[in-house]
Design an enzyme around this catalytic site. Structure first.
Site, PDB file in Angstrom:
ATOM      1  N   LYS A   1       0.542  -1.199  -0.565  1.00 30.70           N
ATOM      2  CA  LYS A   1      -0.116   0.017   0.045  1.00 30.70           C
ATOM      3  C   LYS A   1       1.057   1.586  -0.314  1.00 30.70           C
ATOM      4  O   LYS A   1       0.468   2.554  -0.964  1.00 30.70           O
ATOM      5  CB  LYS A   1      -0.953  -0.492   0.951  1.00 30.70           C
ATOM      6  CG  LYS A   1      -2.208  -1.551   1.158  1.00 30.70           C
ATOM      7  CD  LYS A   1      -3.319  -0.417   2.064  1.00 30.70           C
ATOM      8  CE  LYS A   1      -4.292  -1.848   1.896  1.00 30.70           C
ATOM      9  NZ  LYS A   1      -5.441  -1.590   2.503  1.00 30.70           N
TER      10      LYS A   1
ATOM     11  N   LYS B   1      -6.385 -11.045  -5.312  1.00 32.95           N
ATOM     12  CA  LYS B   1      -7.484 -11.633  -4.567  1.00 32.95           C
ATOM     13  C   LYS B   1      -8.402 -10.323  -4.533  1.00 32.95           C
ATOM     14  O   LYS B   1      -8.357  -9.646  -4.745  1.00 32.95           O
ATOM     15  CB  LYS B   1      -6.449 -11.120  -3.188  1.00 32.95           C
ATOM     16  CG  LYS B   1      -7.264 -11.257  -2.020  1.00 32.95           C
ATOM     17  CD  LYS B   1      -6.386 -11.040  -0.588  1.00 32.95           C
ATOM     18  CE  LYS B   1      -6.115  -9.257  -0.239  1.00 32.95           C
ATOM     19  NZ  LYS B   1      -6.163  -9.065   0.809  1.00 32.95           N
TER      20      LYS B   1
ATOM     21  N   LYS C   1     -12.949  -5.687  -2.487  1.00 30.93           N
ATOM     22  CA  LYS C   1     -13.025  -4.039  -2.759  1.00 30.93           C
ATOM     23  C   LYS C   1     -12.292  -2.844  -3.629  1.00 30.93           C
ATOM     24  O   LYS C   1     -13.108  -2.462  -4.528  1.00 30.93           O
ATOM     25  CB  LYS C   1     -13.761  -3.795  -1.194  1.00 30.93           C
ATOM     26  CG  LYS C   1     -14.911  -2.445  -2.234  1.00 30.93           C
ATOM     27  CD  LYS C   1     -16.139  -2.947  -2.460  1.00 30.93           C
ATOM     28  CE  LYS C   1     -17.127  -1.610  -3.107  1.00 30.93           C
ATOM     29  NZ  LYS C   1     -17.912  -1.376  -2.345  1.00 30.93           N
TER      30      LYS C   1
HETATM   31  P1  AMP Z   1     -11.090  -7.015   5.225  1.00 33.92           P
HETATM   32  O1  AMP Z   1     -12.640  -6.967   3.888  1.00 33.92           O
HETATM   33  O2  AMP Z   1     -10.101  -6.737   3.748  1.00 33.92           O
HETATM   34  O3  AMP Z   1     -11.991  -6.043   6.494  1.00 33.92           O
HETATM   35  O4  AMP Z   1     -11.015  -8.508   5.263  1.00 33.92           O
HETATM   36  C1  AMP Z   1     -12.197  -8.843   6.437  1.00 33.92           C
HETATM   37  C2  AMP Z   1     -11.436 -10.695   6.352  1.00 33.92           C
HETATM   38  O5  AMP Z   1     -11.723 -11.156   5.324  1.00 33.92           O
HETATM   39  C3  AMP Z   1     -10.968 -11.286   6.786  1.00 33.92           C
HETATM   40  O6  AMP Z   1     -10.517 -11.567   7.772  1.00 33.92           O
HETATM   41  C4  AMP Z   1      -9.771 -11.367   5.730  1.00 33.92           C
HETATM   42  O7  AMP Z   1      -8.460 -11.999   5.791  1.00 33.92           O
HETATM   43  C5  AMP Z   1     -10.282 -11.882   4.802  1.00 33.92           C
HETATM   44  N1  AMP Z   1     -10.551 -12.246   3.516  1.00 33.92           N
HETATM   45  C6  AMP Z   1     -11.313 -10.580   2.012  1.00 33.92           C
HETATM   46  N2  AMP Z   1     -10.084 -10.709   1.419  1.00 33.92           N
HETATM   47  C7  AMP Z   1      -9.998 -11.862   1.383  1.00 33.92           C
HETATM   48  C8  AMP Z   1     -10.222 -13.129  -0.120  1.00 33.92           C
HETATM   49  N3  AMP Z   1     -10.120 -12.554  -1.274  1.00 33.92           N
HETATM   50  N4  AMP Z   1     -10.310 -14.410   0.059  1.00 33.92           N
HETATM   51  C9  AMP Z   1     -10.367 -14.616   1.251  1.00 33.92           C
HETATM   52  N5  AMP Z   1     -10.151 -13.926   2.594  1.00 33.92           N
HETATM   53  C10 AMP Z   1     -10.654 -12.885   2.184  1.00 33.92           C
END
Ligand code: AMP
Ligand code: TRP
Length: 330
Positions: free
Chosen positions: A111, A194, A197
């Site tokens: 980032k 990955k 959003k």
């Molecule tokens: P975030 O949206 O970054 O706050 O992620 C929330 C949760 O979703 C965290 O536990 C991340 O590790 C999981 N997560 C986010 N993106 C992915 C993905 N593409 N695959 C698996 N887990 C994800």
């Protein structure tokens, strides 16, 4: 009962990567653990963000979490900024956090390359995450694989704090372990990165069958399948990977065969996936529509959750500030 804690950023949309990688576990753990879940709005301001929509995105994430099965009578659900102790503990932890390790965090390196001037908050992001977890003295953290490095740092901070301020025989902070699902890293619709959003390669868990189809239709498949009759290799196709999470086993086997023999084109394959995905997600979508029509209900749940979280956090902070030698008030 062992305690779990986890957090999710208020991106507005819970995508299938979040759901498969983490949120399904959040829901399952409610029955076997003392579960505390947080919408981490203070983490969401470490980069440039849209001020005008933050509150709506936070409410929308709460709706998605409840729609996905979080039950405020079996777990605590709250918003990070409603519990000021998160930021307080994060500050206390900055004083023992090793700068070199913060600079080595993969997410930070990623980032920080994309901005002209690096805000210190981007570097300190994992300290706030450690504070979230340690504030509730959680034993385990259900997350996707991308968060395991941050959890390693959390354990390091727990060890350092225990060694510096704790009684040596009874460590005050447990060293929290990750709990992963069978879907540790869901790839986005670009078939490369990955699902995230910020990359615009997601499918939301509350999208309609039509929206799901519109997103799957142009999604990346095996590039060897230039023409309808070109055979493919399912193992390298992200659509096949998604079938394994949304389609019954027999369908998954059929998809693999029909891809290898070119009996199905990619569009045929995606139609089946779209239908199965829509069916799997239908209960979440329906519940979210009900909840959106009654916003007061979710707001009240978050109020109750914050009150419980403040009480639990207060207990930890009394102990922490005592052990760190601060003068008590009054
Ligand atoms: P975030 O949206 O970054 O706050 O992620 C929330 C949760 O979703 C965290 O536990 C991340 O590790 C999981 N997560 C986010 N993106 C992915 C993905 N593409 N695959 C698996 N887990 C994800
Ligand atoms: N950093 C996590 C993410 O981007 C979100 C998060 C913040 C978190 N605090 C947490 C996850 C505490 C688990 C525990 O996904």
């Amino acid at each position: 009962m062992t305690r779990v804690f986890s957090g999710i950023q208020p991106s507005g949309e819970m995508h299938i990567g979040n759901w498969l990688g983490a949120i399904r576990n959040w829901v399952a753990l409610q029955d076997s653990h003392e579960a505390i879940y947080c919408i981490v709005d203070q983490h969401a301001i470490t980069g440039q963000y849209d001020v005008g929509s933050l509150a709506d995105r936070t409410r929308e994430m709460a709706i998605s979490l409840v729609a996905a099965g979080l039950d405020p009578s079996r777990s605590v659900l709250f918003v990070q900024s409603h519990v000021p102790d998160h930021a307080t503990l994060a500050w206390l932890l900055t004083t023992i956090a090793p700068l070199g390790e913060l600079e080595r965090m993969t997410q930070y390196k990623d980032k920080s390359q994309r901005v002209e001037s690096i805000p210190a908050g981007l570097l300190c992001y994992p300290i706030l995450m450690a504070a979230d977890i340690l504030l509730y003295r959680a034993d385990a953290v259900p997350v996707g694989e991308d968060q395991t490095q941050h959890l390693e740092l959390t354990r390091e901070l727990a060890r350092r704090w225990n060694a510096t301020f704790g009684a040596a025989d009874t460590p005050f902070f447990p060293e929290p372990q990750p709990i992963l699902t069978g879907a540790r890293r869901i790839i986005g619709l670009d078939g490369q990165a990955k699902m995230s959003k910020s990359l615009g390669n997601t499918i939301g868990v509350t999208e309609s069958p039509e929206e799901i189809w519109q997103k799957l239709r142009p999604a990346m498949t095996d590039p060897a399948r230039q023409k309808r009759t070109d055979p493919g290799t399912p193992e390298i196709c992200n659509i096949y990977a998604l079938h394994r999470h949304f389609s019954p086993e027999a369908t998954v086997a059929e998809v693999a065969t029909n891809c290898r023999t070119a009996a199905w084109g990619c569009i045929d394959c995606k139609k089946v996936l779209a239908a199965n995905m829509a069916t799997t997600l239908a209960p979440i979508r329906e519940r979210s529509l009900e909840l959106r029509a009654a916003p007061g209900e979710v707001q009240a749940m978050l109020g109750d959750g914050a009150a419980t979280a403040r009480r639990l956090a207060g207990e930890t902070m009394r102990e922490v500030t005592d052990r760190m030698g601060f003068l008590r008030e009054g």
